[in-house]
Design a protein around this motif. Sequence first.
Motif, PDB file in Angstrom:
ATOM      1  N   HIS A 185      63.738  61.920  18.995  1.00  0.00           N
ATOM      2  CA  HIS A 185      64.869  61.113  19.458  1.00  0.00           C
ATOM      3  C   HIS A 185      66.127  61.979  19.620  1.00  0.00           C
ATOM      4  O   HIS A 185      66.851  61.853  20.607  1.00  0.00           O
ATOM      5  CB  HIS A 185      65.134  59.978  18.473  1.00  0.00           C
ATOM      6  N   TYR A 186      66.336  62.868  18.674  1.00  0.00           N
ATOM      7  CA  TYR A 186      67.501  63.766  18.730  1.00  0.00           C
ATOM      8  C   TYR A 186      67.433  64.653  19.978  1.00  0.00           C
ATOM      9  O   TYR A 186      68.425  64.806  20.710  1.00  0.00           O
ATOM     10  CB  TYR A 186      67.566  64.618  17.465  1.00  0.00           C
ATOM     11  N   ILE A 187      66.247  65.228  20.252  1.00  0.00           N
ATOM     12  CA  ILE A 187      66.091  66.113  21.406  1.00  0.00           C
ATOM     13  C   ILE A 187      66.295  65.337  22.701  1.00  0.00           C
ATOM     14  O   ILE A 187      67.008  65.781  23.609  1.00  0.00           O
ATOM     15  CB  ILE A 187      64.709  66.794  21.390  1.00  0.00           C
ATOM     16  N   LEU A 188      65.680  64.164  22.808  1.00  0.00           N
ATOM     17  CA  LEU A 188      65.776  63.387  24.033  1.00  0.00           C
ATOM     18  C   LEU A 188      67.206  62.952  24.327  1.00  0.00           C
ATOM     19  O   LEU A 188      67.616  62.837  25.480  1.00  0.00           O
ATOM     20  CB  LEU A 188      64.867  62.150  23.940  1.00  0.00           C
ATOM     21  N   GLU A 225      61.479  77.023  22.427  1.00  0.00           N
ATOM     22  CA  GLU A 225      60.587  76.964  23.589  1.00  0.00           C
ATOM     23  C   GLU A 225      60.371  75.525  24.037  1.00  0.00           C
ATOM     24  O   GLU A 225      60.372  75.225  25.237  1.00  0.00           O
ATOM     25  CB  GLU A 225      59.244  77.606  23.254  1.00  0.00           C
ATOM     26  N   TYR A 226      60.218  74.647  23.058  1.00  0.00           N
ATOM     27  CA  TYR A 226      59.948  73.247  23.386  1.00  0.00           C
ATOM     28  C   TYR A 226      61.144  72.614  24.099  1.00  0.00           C
ATOM     29  O   TYR A 226      61.001  71.920  25.107  1.00  0.00           O
ATOM     30  CB  TYR A 226      59.618  72.458  22.122  1.00  0.00           C
ATOM     31  N   VAL A 227      62.340  72.860  23.580  1.00  0.00           N
ATOM     32  CA  VAL A 227      63.545  72.301  24.201  1.00  0.00           C
ATOM     33  C   VAL A 227      63.728  72.876  25.607  1.00  0.00           C
ATOM     34  O   VAL A 227      64.017  72.146  26.568  1.00  0.00           O
ATOM     35  CB  VAL A 227      64.786  72.576  23.338  1.00  0.00           C
ATOM     36  N   ASN A 228      63.534  74.191  25.746  1.00  0.00           N
ATOM     37  CA  ASN A 228      63.670  74.807  27.066  1.00  0.00           C
ATOM     38  C   ASN A 228      62.656  74.268  28.062  1.00  0.00           C
ATOM     39  O   ASN A 228      62.980  74.023  29.232  1.00  0.00           O
ATOM     40  CB  ASN A 228      63.541  76.326  26.956  1.00  0.00           C
TER      41      ASN A 228
END
Length: 284
Positions: A185-188, A225-228
């Motif tokens: 949720h934070y990333i999105l 890597e995941y966020v990018n």
Amino acid sequence: MNPIYEKVQAKHTQSVQVRPYQLSHFDIPYHYHPEIEIVYFKEGIGKVFVEHAMVSFEPGSLFVFGPNVPHLFIEDKTITNQNIEILVIQFELNALGSYLELPEFTNVKDLMNNAHSGIKFSDLVNSQIPNILDKMQNELGLDRFLKLPYLLELLKLHHHSVLINTFKKKITESLTPKRLRHVNHYILQNYNGEVSLNSAAKIAHMNKAAFCRFFKKHTRKSFGEYVNDMRIDYSCKLLIEGSLNISSIGYEVGFNSVPYFIKQFKRSKGITPKQYRLRNLVGL
């Protein structure tokens, strides 16, 4: 780009809405609605975006979107005078009611759970599914409604399907879903701005070293890597839409440096953003 809420115009005499459309192009923006949606392409070629993921559509493709799943269709603009013919089925999950708890509806329930990631089905020509869709279009009342669970059962058993938004699937299948759901949720909410490893670790109630090991174990990628990769997937949608230049897109999806955006894009996709845009525009 934030999805827009779409109010589906329901007919109160029908729990299952079936509408055919013939279009030359899509003019519906990136949107979501509480109804479950099934879209079957009789004709048309292009791309579909579900949150931060993208797949293609072509004649014979069928998509299932769960409640409130953001999605967007973009036709292939290199094809002149393209004819897009689709059949759209919409219904609320509560239309199936307590039937979902019955053992006979196990496959239907599983399909509805997977629909939260968006599902693409292909190679339907030799199945019963197109025939059922045509019957649902031409029938009303109970005859139409009773074909819905049968259609959903056949889709679940169909062998040629893929989940579109695999990020959401990986998170929800985690052995420790609560921590990763909170991080997800934070990333999105922040991927197109500042996303902090420190903040993510605090949300998971772990120190940084432990969180990095934990995150990589469940996603097979480092946090960065995941966020990018999420940012790159979203940039693909913007590149195909064509309304922003490449520099603007890099900033729009959260990169503070255009050269770094191009470097990360090439790492993820194997080509530069410009090459990606040209490849999709000319249909190579």
